[in-house]
Each structure stands twice: as C-alpha cells, then as structure tokens.
Motif scaffolding. Sequence first.
Motif, PDB file in Angstrom:
ATOM      1  N   ILE A  72       0.836  -1.201   0.000  1.00 46.02           N
ATOM      2  CA  ILE A  72       0.000   0.000   0.000  1.00 46.02           C
ATOM      3  C   ILE A  72       0.871   1.251   0.000  1.00 46.02           C
ATOM      4  O   ILE A  72       0.583   2.227  -0.680  1.00 46.02           O
ATOM      5  N   ILE A  73       2.001   1.203   0.734  1.00 48.92           N
ATOM      6  CA  ILE A  73       2.866   2.383   0.808  1.00 48.92           C
ATOM      7  C   ILE A  73       3.461   2.692  -0.567  1.00 48.92           C
ATOM      8  O   ILE A  73       3.479   3.835  -1.004  1.00 48.92           O
ATOM      9  N   VAL A  74       3.897   1.657  -1.278  1.00 55.36           N
ATOM     10  CA  VAL A  74       4.506   1.904  -2.587  1.00 55.36           C
ATOM     11  C   VAL A  74       3.475   2.486  -3.547  1.00 55.36           C
ATOM     12  O   VAL A  74       3.799   3.248  -4.451  1.00 55.36           O
ATOM     13  N   LEU A  75       2.229   2.189  -3.295  1.00 57.73           N
ATOM     14  CA  LEU A  75       1.155   2.732  -4.137  1.00 57.73           C
ATOM     15  C   LEU A  75       1.135   4.257  -4.080  1.00 57.73           C
ATOM     16  O   LEU A  75       0.875   4.924  -5.084  1.00 57.73           O
ATOM     17  N   LEU A  76       1.456   4.800  -2.906  1.00 55.99           N
ATOM     18  CA  LEU A  76       1.469   6.255  -2.761  1.00 55.99           C
ATOM     19  C   LEU A  76       2.470   6.898  -3.717  1.00 55.99           C
ATOM     20  O   LEU A  76       2.268   8.013  -4.182  1.00 55.99           O
ATOM     21  N   TYR A  77       3.565   6.172  -3.985  1.00 52.06           N
ATOM     22  CA  TYR A  77       4.591   6.721  -4.868  1.00 52.06           C
ATOM     23  C   TYR A  77       4.201   6.583  -6.334  1.00 52.06           C
ATOM     24  O   TYR A  77       4.707   7.274  -7.201  1.00 52.06           O
ATOM     25  N   ILE A  78       3.310   5.640  -6.600  1.00 51.08           N
ATOM     26  CA  ILE A  78       2.931   5.369  -7.984  1.00 51.08           C
ATOM     27  C   ILE A  78       1.694   6.182  -8.378  1.00 51.08           C
ATOM     28  O   ILE A  78       1.494   6.502  -9.539  1.00 51.08           O
ATOM     29  N   LEU A  79       0.905   6.553  -7.355  1.00 53.11           N
ATOM     30  CA  LEU A  79      -0.336   7.298  -7.602  1.00 53.11           C
ATOM     31  C   LEU A  79      -0.211   8.493  -8.551  1.00 53.11           C
ATOM     32  O   LEU A  79      -1.018   8.623  -9.467  1.00 53.11           O
ATOM     33  N   PRO A  80       0.787   9.363  -8.359  1.00 51.14           N
ATOM     34  CA  PRO A  80       0.837  10.547  -9.218  1.00 51.14           C
ATOM     35  C   PRO A  80       0.873  10.205 -10.704  1.00 51.14           C
ATOM     36  O   PRO A  80       0.472  10.994 -11.542  1.00 51.14           O
ATOM     37  N   MET A  81       1.331   9.004 -11.036  1.00 50.84           N
ATOM     38  CA  MET A  81       1.405   8.547 -12.420  1.00 50.84           C
ATOM     39  C   MET A  81       0.036   8.587 -13.100  1.00 50.84           C
ATOM     40  O   MET A  81      -0.061   8.727 -14.302  1.00 50.84           O
TER      41      MET A  81
END
Lengths: 273, 266
Positions: B98-107
């Motif tokens: 879930i945490i890594v998702l935060l980094y991918i979200l802006p994409m």
Amino acid sequence: MVKKIKSFFEKFYLLVILVILYAPIVLLIIYSFSNSSNFNFDQGFTFEAYKAIFTSDKSPELWKAIGNTFLIATVSSVVATIMGAFASIGIFNLGRRTRRIVENVNQFPIINSEIVMAVSLMIFFVTFAFPEGYLRLIIAHIAFCTPYVVLSVLPKLESMDPNIYEAALDLGANPLKAMTKVMVPIIAPGIFSGFIMAFLMSMDDFIITQINKGAATGINTLSTYIYSDARVQGLEPFWYAIFSIIFIIILATVLGTNVYKVSKGKKKAKEAK
Amino acid sequence: MAKIKFKKLRLTKKVFSIPYILFLLLFVVIPLVLILVNAFLDSDNNLTLENFKVFFTSRANLIVLGNSLLVGIITTAFCLLIGYPVAYICSKMSSGKIIVLLYILPMFVNFLIRTLATKAIFIAMGVELGMGTVLFGMVYNYLPFMILPLHTTLSSIDKSYSEAAQDLGANKATVFLKTTLPLSTSGIISGITMVFIPTISTYAISQLLSNGKIFLFGDSIQLSFEQGLYGVGSIMSLVMLAFVLISNLIMNAFNSNSNAVRRSLW
C-alpha cells in the motif's frame, strides 16, 4: 539501537520523497482556494476559482473540451473493449506461431514511444485522406487502447479450465451459448479491467490527440485545451480548481480500489490459512 | 441451418481475431511502414537519400539528439538512485504494497497537469526556468515508472537467499551487493527502459519547464511534421524507433517475462 536508527532513517527517507512528490499537488489544492495565479492569499479564502469553472468567459470552451474528452474516451474504450475481448478469444485459439506474431504486434503500441505512434498515424491519415476530426481521433484512441484490453483478457483465458467450456458443450449447450454463458462470465473481470484501463488511457492521452486533432477542426480534449491555454499565459485561477478536482477524483479512485484489492487479498490469504 | 452455422463457429473460434488483426495491420503496421517509406521520399515523392544527409549533417538536429540523450541519462540515473531505496525499503515492509502505491499514484494524473503545477510553483518561488527545472520535472514525472518495476521485482525475491547469505557469514553490505542487487537486475533494466525511452522522446514537458529554451527529440519530431518536413521527421522517428527496439531487446534478454512487469502496471 542500531536497528532503530536504521529504521528511522528509512522512514525519514520515504517521507522526504513522498513530501517532494506530493508538494506540487498539495500546494495547488491549497491555492485553488485563493483565486490567484501566483500563490498568494491576498484575496483571502474564497471559492471564486471554483465558481469561475462555470462563469469564466472560457467556460463554454472548457466544457466543450470536457465533453469531447468523455465522448472520445467512451466511444473508443467501448469499441476497444468489444474488439479486444473478441480478439483475445480468437488469439487464444490461434496456432502457436501466428499467435506469437499477433501478440508481438499487439505489444507494439504499448512499447512504442507515443510521439512516433502519433506521427505514424498522422502520416497514415494524411496519405489516405481520412476526414479530419473525430474519426481520426477515435481510430487513434482505439489503436492505443485495444492492446491493453487484449493484455488484460488473455491471462484470464489462459487461467481458465478448458474442461468447463467442453462440459457446457457436452451438456448440450451450443457453442454460442457455451461462450456467452460460460466463457464470457469467467473472463468478465479481465474484460472489465481492460475497459477501465482503455477508458483511463484515452482520457489521459495528450500527445496522440494533439498531433491528430488537426488545427482547423478546433476540436479540443481537456488535455489539449489545457496545453493551448496554459502554454501562453500560464495558469488562470480556474485551472487550479479544475486540477484540484481531477487530483482528488483520481487519487481517491485509485487508492480506494487498490486498498480494497489488497485488503481483499489479505482476507483471502487468512481464510486459506 | 442455424445449427450448422454454430458448428462452424466452434471449429473456427479463431475467426474472432480477424477483425483485430486487420485493424492492427491497417492502423499500427501500415503507419509504421509509411514512416519508413517517407524517410526515402522528398517533398515531390521522388526516391531520395537526401533526408538522411539533411538529418545527419545538421548540427542543430544532432545537438537536440545529444541533449535528449543527456537529459535521458541524467533523469534515468536520478530516478534509479532515488527510486531504488524507496522500492527496497517498501519491499521489506509488511504494508509495503500500500505504501509503494502512494509513490505510484501521481502517475495516474495527466503529465501535463503535473508539469504545469510544478511550473507554476517554480515561477512563484522565483526559480529560473532552465535545465535544472527541466531535469526536476522529468525526474518528478518518471520516478513512479522506475519504482513500480523495481518494487515488483524486489518484493518477489525469495527472502531465504539473503538469509542464506547471512548464515554463511556475509555482512549486510555484502548480502545486498551479492544477492539482492543481482537478483533485482531485471527490475532495474525494466525501470531504466520505462524511464529512458519516454524521457528522450518526451514532447512538451521540456518546452514548458524551460519556457521554450530547451528542446528535446520528441519536440523536434513534432516540429518537423508541423513544418511539413515529412522526410526528416520520418528519419527522426526511425532513430527513435531504433532506440525503442534496442532497449526492448535488452529488456527481454534480461527478463524473459517482461510482460509480467508491464501487466502489473495496472
């Protein structure tokens, strides 16, 4: 002790990168309530920028662009989904060599650089004198959306137990019925996620639309309108409001669906234990 | 009558692929062939090699190409340096997914919107627009594309490898350098490709973030076609295509199931 320091540094690093990544987004949302273009709160806290979405002299054009974005995304993702779903069933049943060739060509719009895909379609449309406007745009969007549908349906077909389909036939269903009543429901999740993907890709596209829209038609999608408007004079306050709304919708949707997926996966793993 | 028709359908379920195969031929393959053809045509549609000469002897074109490669390399390096630790730390955490998702979200937010947002902030802060802001914008835009494949690879590495290395007496640095890093090569290669190719062919980002001062290869491809220089534009597209194909060959060589990474993009 050393472990604690290390884990603190790790968390600190994650946080710093996260802050940098989200700073522009958060700042934009905060200043969308300032009705200013240059990040000041001289006018105090206000919803003027949000009102301007409906009242600015640019709003007719803006809403037309939003309408176009949805129109193109809807038409092309529906066509892409139908064509892609049928194509997947067909590709799955092709001979091994033909299948590999088709899959490789299918991969091409995905790996290709967008600008090359855009100009190749433009040359094509110009050479064969396709009428400028929606037709070109929708064809172009179908061309880059369908591969994603195929890529999300094919794995579902691969993981399907072929015996189920055969069983339906043995039990007297004709092939069409076996397909619609047995095969399609099994691959439906793949078709659905392919559709969502196609819709998002189409909505998100800028380069291919910008190059194929034709200058004379005056057709704009949201992204090409942003580009033509903001490139020259910078962002007017109402753009801050629009961007904030888009950010919130996208972040909420993606985060929501993924948290749901992950937690569902965890539940399943627990039940399996 | 209807029954016979359905029987036939069963035998040839592959016919369903025919419309799409025709579509691919018409709108994917032929357009690419047209680029190749146009590279050898002058403005009066006569066969010529002039376009190659024009492109490869024009200093301006080669400078743009060189600049793009430079920006691409620097951006990729920064993304790797910043992104690898993020993916690595997340892969060790229990809630890392879930945490890594935060980094991918802006994409998922349109790159134009993100770029214009950063530009507005740079202007408000009084930062001069130029190479620095272009590089920041590129790293900002493409970092998620690096983190995603790295995380996919890193989190799929079996923990017992590094445990075994540790049991055999390796210290932490050696464990990382000799087991984790080599095992994540395929993720690194995918990440590099997914950042490098879009960066060198990027259109509009560098113009927006440098007020039109810095021009990258994608911009000059677009400009040539806008000016009606189809021949030279086609050559540039071919050069770009070559980069795409080469990097994909490298990626496939390192990663026999590169599809897995791409699919997990969504």
